[in-house]
Write an enzyme that holds these catalytic residues in place. Structure first.
Site, PDB file in Angstrom:
ATOM      1  N   TRP A 115       0.802  -1.223   0.000  1.00 20.26           N
ATOM      2  CA  TRP A 115       0.000   0.000   0.000  1.00 20.26           C
ATOM      3  C   TRP A 115       0.834   1.271   0.000  1.00 20.26           C
ATOM      4  CZ3 TRP A 115       1.957   2.443   4.102  1.00 20.26           C
ATOM      5  CH2 TRP A 115       2.499   1.650   5.122  1.00 20.26           C
ATOM      6  N   ASN A 116       2.156   1.186   0.261  1.00 19.12           N
ATOM      7  CA  ASN A 116       2.865   2.439   0.583  1.00 19.12           C
ATOM      8  C   ASN A 116       3.067   3.360  -0.622  1.00 19.12           C
ATOM      9  OD1 ASN A 116       4.779   0.647  -0.369  1.00 19.12           O
ATOM     10  ND2 ASN A 116       6.401   1.360   0.980  1.00 19.12           N
ATOM     11  N   LYS A 173      -2.763  -8.363  -7.395  1.00 23.80           N
ATOM     12  CA  LYS A 173      -3.397  -8.541  -6.083  1.00 23.80           C
ATOM     13  C   LYS A 173      -2.828  -7.404  -5.227  1.00 23.80           C
ATOM     14  CE  LYS A 173      -3.372  -9.779  -1.599  1.00 23.80           C
ATOM     15  NZ  LYS A 173      -4.281  -8.701  -1.173  1.00 23.80           N
ATOM     16  N   HIS A 174      -3.615  -6.340  -5.060  1.00 24.11           N
ATOM     17  CA  HIS A 174      -3.110  -5.190  -4.324  1.00 24.11           C
ATOM     18  C   HIS A 174      -3.408  -5.371  -2.825  1.00 24.11           C
ATOM     19  CE1 HIS A 174      -1.168  -1.445  -4.196  1.00 24.11           C
ATOM     20  NE2 HIS A 174      -1.672  -0.884  -5.274  1.00 24.11           N
ATOM     21  N   SER A 198      -4.954  -4.803   0.826  1.00 27.88           N
ATOM     22  CA  SER A 198      -6.396  -4.724   1.091  1.00 27.88           C
ATOM     23  C   SER A 198      -6.860  -3.321   1.499  1.00 27.88           C
ATOM     24  CB  SER A 198      -6.774  -5.734   2.162  1.00 27.88           C
ATOM     25  OG  SER A 198      -5.850  -5.658   3.211  1.00 27.88           O
ATOM     26  N   GLY A 202       6.717  -6.326  -0.648  1.00 27.00           N
ATOM     27  CA  GLY A 202       6.050  -6.330   0.646  1.00 27.00           C
ATOM     28  C   GLY A 202       6.982  -6.797   1.746  1.00 27.00           C
ATOM     29  N   SER A 203       6.396  -7.344   2.788  1.00 28.38           N
ATOM     30  CA  SER A 203       7.167  -7.728   3.972  1.00 28.38           C
ATOM     31  C   SER A 203       7.886  -9.065   3.750  1.00 28.38           C
ATOM     32  CB  SER A 203       6.228  -7.847   5.161  1.00 28.38           C
ATOM     33  OG  SER A 203       5.282  -8.872   4.897  1.00 28.38           O
ATOM     34  N   GLU A 248      10.721  -8.178  -3.785  1.00 24.80           N
ATOM     35  CA  GLU A 248      11.150  -6.834  -3.363  1.00 24.80           C
ATOM     36  C   GLU A 248      10.650  -6.657  -1.930  1.00 24.80           C
ATOM     37  OE1 GLU A 248      13.018  -4.803  -4.870  1.00 24.80           O
ATOM     38  OE2 GLU A 248      12.920  -5.321  -6.990  1.00 24.80           O
ATOM     39  N   LEU A 249      11.514  -6.894  -0.958  1.00 25.50           N
ATOM     40  CA  LEU A 249      11.049  -6.956   0.431  1.00 25.50           C
ATOM     41  C   LEU A 249      11.585  -5.777   1.249  1.00 25.50           C
ATOM     42  CD1 LEU A 249      11.409 -10.826   0.784  1.00 25.50           C
ATOM     43  CD2 LEU A 249       9.498  -9.490  -0.120  1.00 25.50           C
ATOM     44  N   CYS A 260      10.361   1.490   1.777  1.00 21.64           N
ATOM     45  CA  CYS A 260      11.342   0.410   1.932  1.00 21.64           C
ATOM     46  C   CYS A 260      12.757   0.970   1.850  1.00 21.64           C
ATOM     47  CB  CYS A 260      11.140  -0.651   0.862  1.00 21.64           C
ATOM     48  SG  CYS A 260      11.173   0.002  -0.811  1.00 21.64           S
TER      49      CYS A 260
HETATM   50  P1  NAP Z   1       2.708  -6.925   3.488  1.00 20.37           P
HETATM   51  O1  NAP Z   1       1.856  -7.024   4.684  1.00 20.37           O
HETATM   52  O2  NAP Z   1       3.677  -8.003   3.211  1.00 20.37           O
HETATM   53  O3  NAP Z   1       1.702  -6.754   2.259  1.00 20.37           O
HETATM   54  C1  NAP Z   1       2.178  -6.695   0.930  1.00 20.37           C
HETATM   55  C2  NAP Z   1       1.225  -7.468   0.044  1.00 20.37           C
HETATM   56  O4  NAP Z   1       1.337  -8.869   0.339  1.00 20.37           O
HETATM   57  C3  NAP Z   1      -0.244  -7.107   0.245  1.00 20.37           C
HETATM   58  O5  NAP Z   1      -0.896  -7.168  -0.997  1.00 20.37           O
HETATM   59  C4  NAP Z   1      -0.733  -8.208   1.168  1.00 20.37           C
HETATM   60  O6  NAP Z   1      -2.111  -8.436   1.083  1.00 20.37           O
HETATM   61  C5  NAP Z   1       0.042  -9.401   0.655  1.00 20.37           C
HETATM   62  N1  NAP Z   1       0.227 -10.480   1.619  1.00 20.37           N
HETATM   63  C6  NAP Z   1       0.312 -10.399   2.964  1.00 20.37           C
HETATM   64  N2  NAP Z   1       0.547 -11.614   3.491  1.00 20.37           N
HETATM   65  C7  NAP Z   1       0.616 -12.484   2.460  1.00 20.37           C
HETATM   66  C8  NAP Z   1       0.837 -13.884   2.349  1.00 20.37           C
HETATM   67  N3  NAP Z   1       1.060 -14.638   3.425  1.00 20.37           N
HETATM   68  N4  NAP Z   1       0.857 -14.442   1.133  1.00 20.37           N
HETATM   69  C9  NAP Z   1       0.650 -13.690   0.033  1.00 20.37           C
HETATM   70  N5  NAP Z   1       0.425 -12.360   0.067  1.00 20.37           N
HETATM   71  C10 NAP Z   1       0.419 -11.758   1.258  1.00 20.37           C
HETATM   72  O7  NAP Z   1       3.561  -5.591   3.474  1.00 20.37           O
HETATM   73  P2  NAP Z   1       3.062  -4.116   3.721  1.00 20.37           P
HETATM   74  O8  NAP Z   1       2.846  -3.929   5.161  1.00 20.37           O
HETATM   75  O9  NAP Z   1       1.955  -3.794   2.794  1.00 20.37           O
HETATM   76  O10 NAP Z   1       4.338  -3.283   3.218  1.00 20.37           O
HETATM   77  C11 NAP Z   1       5.401  -2.981   4.057  1.00 20.37           C
HETATM   78  C12 NAP Z   1       6.613  -3.834   3.760  1.00 20.37           C
HETATM   79  O11 NAP Z   1       6.892  -3.829   2.371  1.00 20.37           O
HETATM   80  C13 NAP Z   1       7.849  -3.265   4.419  1.00 20.37           C
HETATM   81  O12 NAP Z   1       8.635  -4.312   4.926  1.00 20.37           O
HETATM   82  C14 NAP Z   1       8.581  -2.573   3.272  1.00 20.37           C
HETATM   83  O13 NAP Z   1       9.951  -2.406   3.470  1.00 20.37           O
HETATM   84  C15 NAP Z   1       8.257  -3.501   2.143  1.00 20.37           C
HETATM   85  N6  NAP Z   1       8.420  -2.831   0.848  1.00 20.37           N
HETATM   86  C16 NAP Z   1       9.429  -3.217   0.020  1.00 20.37           C
HETATM   87  C17 NAP Z   1       9.635  -2.567  -1.192  1.00 20.37           C
HETATM   88  C18 NAP Z   1      10.752  -2.949  -2.141  1.00 20.37           C
HETATM   89  O14 NAP Z   1      10.740  -2.500  -3.280  1.00 20.37           O
HETATM   90  N7  NAP Z   1      11.719  -3.740  -1.751  1.00 20.37           N
HETATM   91  C19 NAP Z   1       8.781  -1.522  -1.547  1.00 20.37           C
HETATM   92  C20 NAP Z   1       7.760  -1.161  -0.689  1.00 20.37           C
HETATM   93  C21 NAP Z   1       7.576  -1.832   0.510  1.00 20.37           C
HETATM   94  P3  NAP Z   1      -3.127  -7.931   2.226  1.00 20.37           P
HETATM   95  O15 NAP Z   1      -3.049  -6.443   2.251  1.00 20.37           O
HETATM   96  O16 NAP Z   1      -4.432  -8.445   1.769  1.00 20.37           O
HETATM   97  O17 NAP Z   1      -2.637  -8.531   3.518  1.00 20.37           O
END
Ligand code: NAP
Length: 454
Positions: free
Chosen positions: A130-131, A154-155, A157, A206-207, A228-229, A262
């Protein structure tokens, strides 16, 4: 969690949407798969025309779209406008350069004619955070669609309207129906989509937790995966740093996107001889950052995305303060209906504190003092992550040493870490693998097919 827009300024739910049913997902994947067979045969020129139209539409709709981003996740309106403009610029970049990046490579061999061509893989699932609700998706989609793949999003939520906007944008720009489809499904249903035979590959931003889950599912069905975590990027201040140039970027690097990036600078590692001056100037500047309504032009830092996120940051800081760290700026949440947190600088942080070992996704900087540049590089490399890194040094020997020895996907010197369509973006270690953007990123979702004509 069901899809909903919750305004971080008010905490009010402004809109909510039902998840897609299994039948609706099946229908959308079928459409993506059949469209791929048409799209892969569509010329680069035609793909470019649609991509440029998408950029034009985006530019024409910039203020309304930017306001949507601010309402869904709280970034300042100014930052949101910048994000929308950057998406349009990136679409234009791949519309213009995509063909050349993927042109055949002719390689001399015993053959009459031989080399490598870059063919698309098929429908690529993109799991997005979402960020940066538009940018994260566009930085995947612009090169992937230009390469002849179709996108399945899949964006997160909490940004459903950004997701729906993108699907509509590509459609209105003339891309065939099914070239970019949006799935409203929870993370728990992502594994089923990855395993679906119609999905060729997957990328996630994501995370770490979500990344592990996606990568293990992709591994179980032997599908290509890009990760990309998270990260805890170092910002190194070397002996030769120009502090007049560096301090404003230290502030922006930490508080950009309300501290939720990130590639935000998260650990400030300063050599002893510059530490007192840096901490004093940086803390003063962080204390002056204007926090408030993200729609106000003077605001630099808006609310965090959710009450949970604000409480998480508050917990990390409280834990550090309780264990002996010191706040030289900020140090607490701000009362009110919105999810605000003070720009904060912590010193005296150790590995016994959560702030010493966890990524902080909010406007909180941790400052370390070290003896010299070698010690700074050692500390910078001592985390499980390796996304970006920023080094401040005017001396070329110091610059070269940092570029060579930092374990990170990206090293920026006398600049804060940023993404741009010309340069590859990505990390190593727990920050993930694979690259986005540039030729490396564009080729991730292609089949580099060797051809040999005797
Ligand atoms: P997140 O909770 O991991 O969510 C990211 C995406 O993954 C969402 O669409 C989420 O869906 C989905 N998701 C969550 N759990 C999942 C699972 N077990 N299996 C499959 N999909 C799943 O991360 P966030 O809180 O949105 O973002 C913050 C993190 O992203 C931070 O750690 C940040 O550093 C990292 N990030 C990295 C980059 C990069 O380019 N390296 C860029 C931006 C952010 P739901 O919303 O439906 O849970």
């Amino acid at each position: 969690m069901p899809y909903a827009t919750t305004n971080p300024v008010t905490g009010q739910v402004e809109a909510s949407f039902e998840d897609h049913t299994a039948a609706e997902v099946d229908e959308r994947l079928a459409l993506a798969a059949s469209t791929f067979e048409v799209w892969r045969r569509t010329s680069f020129e035609e793909r470019s025309r649609y991509m440029v139209t998408a950029a034009e539409l985006l530019e024409g709709e910039l203020p309304v779209t930017a306001e949507l981003l601010t309402r869904e996740m709280g970034k300042t309106f100014a930052a949101a406008k910048g994000e929308v403009a950057k998406c349009a610029m990136t679409m234009r970049y791949y519309a213009e350069h995509g063909h050349a990046i993927l042109s055949d490579e002719v390689i001399s061999s015993p053959a009459t004619r031989s080399g490598v061509r870059y063919d698309p893989l098929g429908p690529v699932l993109a799991v997005m955070p979402w960020n940066f609700p538009l940018w994260q998706v566009v930085r995947f989609a612009a090169p992937a669609l230009m390469a002849g793949n179709v996108g399945v999003l899949k964006h997160a939520s909490n940004v459903p309207q950004a997701a729906m906007y993108l699907e509509s944008l590509f459609r209105r720009a003339g891309f065939p129906e099914g070239c970019f489809v949006n799935l409203l499904i929870p993370g728990s249903r992502v594994a089923d989509v990855i395993k679906d035979d119609r999905i060729a590959a997957v990328t996630i931003t994501g995370s770490e937790v979500a990344g592990r889950s996606v990568a293990s599912t992709a591994g179980s069905v032997l599908k290509k995966c890009v990760l990309e975590l998270g990260g805890s990027d170092p910002f190194i201040v070397a002996a030769s740093a120009d502090l007049d140039a560096c301090v404003p970027f230290a502030v922006t690097g930490r508080v950009q996107n309300n501290g939720q990036s990130c590639i935000a600078a998260k650990r400030f590692i300063v050599v002893e001889e510059r530490a007192d001056e840096f901490i004093e100037r940086f803390s003063a500047a962080m204390s002056e950052v204007v926090v408030g309504d993200p729609m106000e032009p003077a605001t630099i830092v808006g609310p965090l995305v959710s009450a949970n996120q604000r409480d998480e940051v508050a917990g990390q800081v409280a834990d550090a303060l309780a264990k002996g760290a010191r706040a030289t700026a900020g140090g607490s949440a701000i009362d009110g209906p919105g999810f605000y947190y003070q720009p904060t600088v912590l010193t005296g942080v150790t590995d016994e504190m959560r702030a010493g070992t966890e990524e902080i996704f909010g406007p909180v900087a941790v400052v370390y003092r070290v003896a010299d540049l070698d010690a700074a590089i050692e500390l910078a490399n001592s985390t499980p992550w390796g996304l970006g890194s920023s080094v401040w040094a005017t001396d070329e020997t110091e610059q070269a040493r940092a570029i060579e020895l930092l374990d990170a996907g990206m090293v920026f010197v006398n600049a804060m870490v940023a993404s741009t369509p010309e340069l590859p973006f990505g990390g190593i270690k727990h920050s993930g693998y694979g690259r986005e953007l540039a030729s490396l990123g564009m080729r991730e979702f292609t089949n580099p097919k060797t051809f040999y004509v005797a």
